[in-house]
Scaffold this motif. Sequence first.
Motif, PDB file in Angstrom:
ATOM      1  N   GLY A 142      34.389   0.654  34.131  1.00  0.00           N
ATOM      2  CA  GLY A 142      34.938   0.879  35.465  1.00  0.00           C
ATOM      3  C   GLY A 142      35.479  -0.394  36.087  1.00  0.00           C
TER       4      GLY A 142
ATOM      5  N   SER B 154      38.725  -1.250  34.528  1.00  0.00           N
ATOM      6  CA  SER B 154      39.830  -0.391  34.956  1.00  0.00           C
ATOM      7  C   SER B 154      40.510  -0.909  36.217  1.00  0.00           C
ATOM      8  CB  SER B 154      39.315   1.033  35.203  1.00  0.00           C
ATOM      9  OG  SER B 154      38.506   1.106  36.364  1.00  0.00           O
ATOM     10  N   ALA B 155      39.784  -1.727  36.986  1.00  0.00           N
ATOM     11  CA  ALA B 155      40.366  -2.290  38.200  1.00  0.00           C
ATOM     12  C   ALA B 155      41.133  -3.584  37.926  1.00  0.00           C
ATOM     13  CB  ALA B 155      39.269  -2.545  39.238  1.00  0.00           C
TER      14      ALA B 155
ATOM     15  N   THR C   5      31.435   6.964  42.880  1.00  0.00           N
ATOM     16  CA  THR C   5      32.798   6.621  43.299  1.00  0.00           C
ATOM     17  C   THR C   5      32.852   5.235  43.912  1.00  0.00           C
ATOM     18  OG1 THR C   5      33.295   8.961  43.706  1.00  0.00           O
ATOM     19  CG2 THR C   5      34.736   7.348  44.743  1.00  0.00           C
TER      20      THR C   5
ATOM     21  N   LEU D  75      41.466  -0.010  42.744  1.00  0.00           N
ATOM     22  CA  LEU D  75      42.571  -0.368  41.864  1.00  0.00           C
ATOM     23  C   LEU D  75      43.459  -1.424  42.510  1.00  0.00           C
ATOM     24  CD1 LEU D  75      43.691   3.159  40.574  1.00  0.00           C
ATOM     25  CD2 LEU D  75      42.730   1.314  39.208  1.00  0.00           C
TER      26      LEU D  75
ATOM     27  N   ARG E 178      39.308   6.784  35.326  1.00  0.00           N
ATOM     28  CA  ARG E 178      38.314   6.419  36.347  1.00  0.00           C
ATOM     29  C   ARG E 178      37.536   7.651  36.812  1.00  0.00           C
ATOM     30  NH1 ARG E 178      38.963   1.534  39.157  1.00  0.00           N
ATOM     31  NH2 ARG E 178      38.575   2.547  41.183  1.00  0.00           N
ATOM     32  N   SER E 179      38.201   8.781  36.883  1.00  0.00           N
ATOM     33  CA  SER E 179      37.505  10.008  37.267  1.00  0.00           C
ATOM     34  C   SER E 179      36.443  10.377  36.241  1.00  0.00           C
ATOM     35  CB  SER E 179      38.516  11.148  37.415  1.00  0.00           C
ATOM     36  OG  SER E 179      37.874  12.365  37.736  1.00  0.00           O
TER      37      SER E 179
ATOM     38  N   LEU F 157      32.860   1.917  41.610  1.00  0.00           N
ATOM     39  CA  LEU F 157      34.056   1.408  40.938  1.00  0.00           C
ATOM     40  C   LEU F 157      34.868   0.542  41.892  1.00  0.00           C
ATOM     41  CD1 LEU F 157      35.378   4.435  38.834  1.00  0.00           C
ATOM     42  CD2 LEU F 157      33.611   2.769  38.291  1.00  0.00           C
TER      43      LEU F 157
END
Length: 374
Positions: A322, A325-326, A362, A368, A344-345, A365
Motif C-alpha cells: 500500500g 502504491s502511493a 482505507t 496517491l 489499492r481497493s 494507505l
Amino acid sequence: MAFSAPRVTREQVKSDVRRRLARLKSKRWHVLQAAAAAGAAWFIAASLLGHVQPVFAPIAAVVSLGTSYGQRLRRVTEVTIGVALGVFLGDIVVQVIGEGAWQMTLVVAMAMAVGIFISSGQVFRNQAAVQSIFVMGLLPTPGAAFTRWTDALIGGAVALVAASIVPAAPLRRPGEQAAVVARKIASLLRAAGQVMLDADAVHGLKVLADARATDPLIRELQDASDEGMSVLAVSPFRFRHRSHVHRMAELVEPLDRALRSTRVLVRRAAVSAYRGDIVPESYYQLAFGLADAVDVIESELAAGLGPDGLSEEARSVLLAVGEHSAEVERTDSLNAEVILVQIRSIIVDLLGVTGMGQFEATDALPPLPSRRTA
C-alpha cells in the motif's frame, strides 16, 4: 435432420468421476454416522426392548440425521416427532377400524392436519403422512400397536446423540476453503500483472473468463463457514473451537470483496490490453507484489489461524504494498488510473482479512500523488 449426442471426452469423464469421488469423500462421515445410528437404533429396540421388526427405529435415525450439519437439531426433532406421530396415528386406525382405501384416506388426512396444527414445518407434516401410509400399507400388524411409535422415538433419540458427535473436519474446512480463495486471488493478480506486462488482449480475455468463474469459491466458503457454525451448535464437544470458527466466519465478507475487486482489476487489465493503453511498469509490479503478499495470507490460512487470527506479518506485507502504491507515477490513461485505484481497493479489502475495519484500512494507505499534467 439427425442430431448427434454431444461427444464426451475422456478428460470430462475423469473430471466427473473425480468430482463424484470428492463428494463421496466429503460425506463419508455422514454415511458412517447414519449407518451406525441405524444399527444402534435397531439393536436397542430389538435386542434390549424385545420389539419385533422395529423398522421405524432405523428409519427415524437415518432420516433425522440427513447429510448436512445445518439445522440438524431442529431436523432431528421435527422428523422424530413427525415419524412417531404418523406411526402412532396409523397404529390407532389399524387397531380401531382396520385397513383399506377409506382408512388410508382418513389416516393421511389426520396425520397432515395434526402435523400442520403442531408445526409449520413441511418436513414434519410430510413425515407424519408418509409414516402413517407405511403403517397402513406395508405393516398392517395390529399386534404391534404402540410399539412402532416408540421405535420411532428410539431412532430419534439415537439420532440426537449421534448428531452431537461430529469430526473436526468441518471445523477445519472453513480455513482450508479460505486458503483456496486467497490462492485464487494471488493467481489472478499475477495473471493480471502478466496481461499488463505483455499487453496481450487474448490472454486477458482468458484470464477474465477464469476470474468470472470464481463465484462458486465464495459459495463454498460460505457453506463451509455455515457448516462449521452448525457443528458448534449441535456438538458440546467442540466448544473449544468456537473462537476459531467465529474468526473464520468473519473472513467470508472481506475475502468476497477482495475476490470481486480482483475480478474488476482483471477486467480493466484486459480492456487496457485491448485498447493498447500503456500501463506503467510500476503498476504491474504492484500487482505482482500484492500477489506475493496474498501468498503470506494463504499460507497462514492453510496452516490454521492462531489465537489472534492472522499474524502481523500478513498485515505488514499488505501495508508495504500500500505504501509503495502511493509512490508510483501517475498517468493520463483512464484505464491505467483505474488499475492503480483498483489495486489499492484490493489492498483495503485484504487488510479487512487481517482484522482491520473498512475505514481503518482505507486510512492506513497513504494518499496517491497528484497526477502529472501535460
